[in-house]
Design an enzyme around this catalytic site. Structure first.
Site, short mmCIF file in Angstrom:
data_model
loop_
_atom_site.label_atom_id
_atom_site.label_comp_id
_atom_site.label_asym_id
_atom_site.label_seq_id
_atom_site.Cartn_x
_atom_site.Cartn_y
_atom_site.Cartn_z
N ASP A 1 0.82 -1.21 0.00
CA ASP A 1 0.00 0.00 0.00
C ASP A 1 0.85 1.26 0.00
OD1 ASP A 1 0.77 -0.72 2.67
OD2 ASP A 1 -0.67 0.74 3.46
N GLU B 1 -0.10 -1.03 5.70
CA GLU B 1 1.00 -0.62 6.58
C GLU B 1 0.96 0.87 6.87
OE1 GLU B 1 5.05 0.90 7.61
OE2 GLU B 1 3.81 1.39 5.86
#
Length: 360
Positions: free
Chosen positions: A73, A131
């Site tokens: 991400d 994350e």
């Protein structure tokens, strides 16, 4: 067919990953692409899917296991997708959201999985989601709960940006809220009140005089820091405030536990009569460079390594007893910026170092 060519130059593979938008909680498309590429373009890997995380591993019975972990991400896109490449006085650069944090690291790991055939270590790949948002959503936590067997290794390499240096372990972080109470009064009659904000004067004195500890662990020097990061109080321009609070952040070396760090900060402000509340805490990670698998990585990188200032997910691996380092292309100071970019030479260099380390 996958959108990704794992045999391509990892610079081009980085650009391909950047061109797939994958803001936190929207990683489905990139996870599909990574999963398809690993299944179609690698051999000898067991591949599983966990939500929007993709895991792959070999089981060749080799004497050690190395984990390569990276998050898929990014932070929200800031008009910096698709990727673009420029050459100027700064060098040959690849621009785009995630080029630094951390799709260049992911590209290196994916490329090596497809192109290193003579492995010296069994290999586990972990590409995970979420994350960049609150820790409770981090895909590594879900994997630890649901697939704990996949998080076993002799050493873990997290592809966080380090500008091509090995940064070992990480600092722990602790945030504490100090609260002062007083008595409200009209500021024209201030002697009738007890100013809560003024009670932070000795706190600031102690912070200004604080001498941060530096400690050498496995040849990595970690420097601690204790800082006021927020102060709030006040009712109106003509009122002596009766409540105020201050947030203090302690970045501590990984030889301290969270409990020890909390005790240390409590001691710094002991005797001031203030409220004391821990609002956030994450343990650090010891470098563990004495482990043979970690020492071999240092050797492959030409002996260059340093301490990691800041907190990363290597802390999760350390908590599982796995020596862990941060190693990836890109300047961490450029992460999340609109002009996020990586020198393409760093992608090439990190690939070469890890190829030498992973190859028999």
């Amino acid at each position: 067919m996958s959108l990704l060519d794992l045999h391509a130059d990892p610079i081009d593979l980085t650009a391909a990953l950047v061109d797939i938008p994958s803001v936190s909680r929207d990683e489905n498309v990139i996870a599909d692409a990574v999963e398809a590429a690993l299944r179609e373009q690698t051999s000898g890997f067991e591949v599983v899917r966990s939500g929007n995380a993709v895991l792959a591993r070999t089981n060749r019975g080799l004497p050690s296991r190395v984990m390569l972990a990276g998050h898929l991400d990014t932070v929200p896109i800031a008009d910096n997708v698709p990727s673009r490449r420029t050459v100027d006085e700064r060098g040959d650069l690849l621009h785009g959201c995630g080029t630094v944090d951390m799709k260049s690291g992911d590209a290196v790991f994916l490329h090596l999985a497809a192109t290193v055939s003579d492995l010296a270590h069994d290999l586990t790949l972990v590409f995970y989601d979420c994350e960049e948002i609150a820790a409770q959503y981090n895909g590594l936590g879900r994997i630890e709960r649901e697939l704990p067997d996949w998080l076993r290794a002799d050493v873990a390499i997290l592809g966080e940006p380090t500008a091509g240096f090995i940064e070992a372990g990480c600092q722990g972080t602790l945030r504490v809220r100090l609260t002062a109470s007083g008595t409200r009064a009209h500021s024209a009659r201030s002697w009738l009140g007890d100013n809560a904000i003024h009670k932070f004067a000795p706190v600031l004195e102690r912070l200004a005089a604080y001498e941060a500890r530096s400690i050498d662990i496995d040849g990595c020097v970690y420097r601690e820091g204790l800082s006021a990061v927020r102060i709030a109080g006040g009712v109106a321009g003509n009122v002596v405030p009766d409540v105020a609070d201050m947030d203090v952040n302690f970045r501590f070396a990984p030889d301290r536990s969270v409990e020890q760090a909390t005790g240390h900060v409590h001691g710094v402000f002991d005797g001031l009569g203030l409220g004391f509340e821990v609002t956030d805490a994450s343990p650090g990670a010891l470098p563990g460079l004495s482990h043979p698998a970690a020492a071999a990585l240092i050797e492959a990188a030409g002996g260059q390594y340093r301490a990691k200032y800041g907190w990363t997910d290597v802390s999760r691996f350390s908590a599982l007893g796995i020596p862990a380092v941060n190693y990836g292309p890109g300047d961490p100071n450029l992460a999340h910026k609109r002009d996020e970019h990586v020198p393409v030479g760093q992608i090439t260099d990190v690939t070469a170092v890890l190829r030498g380390y992973l190859s028999a």
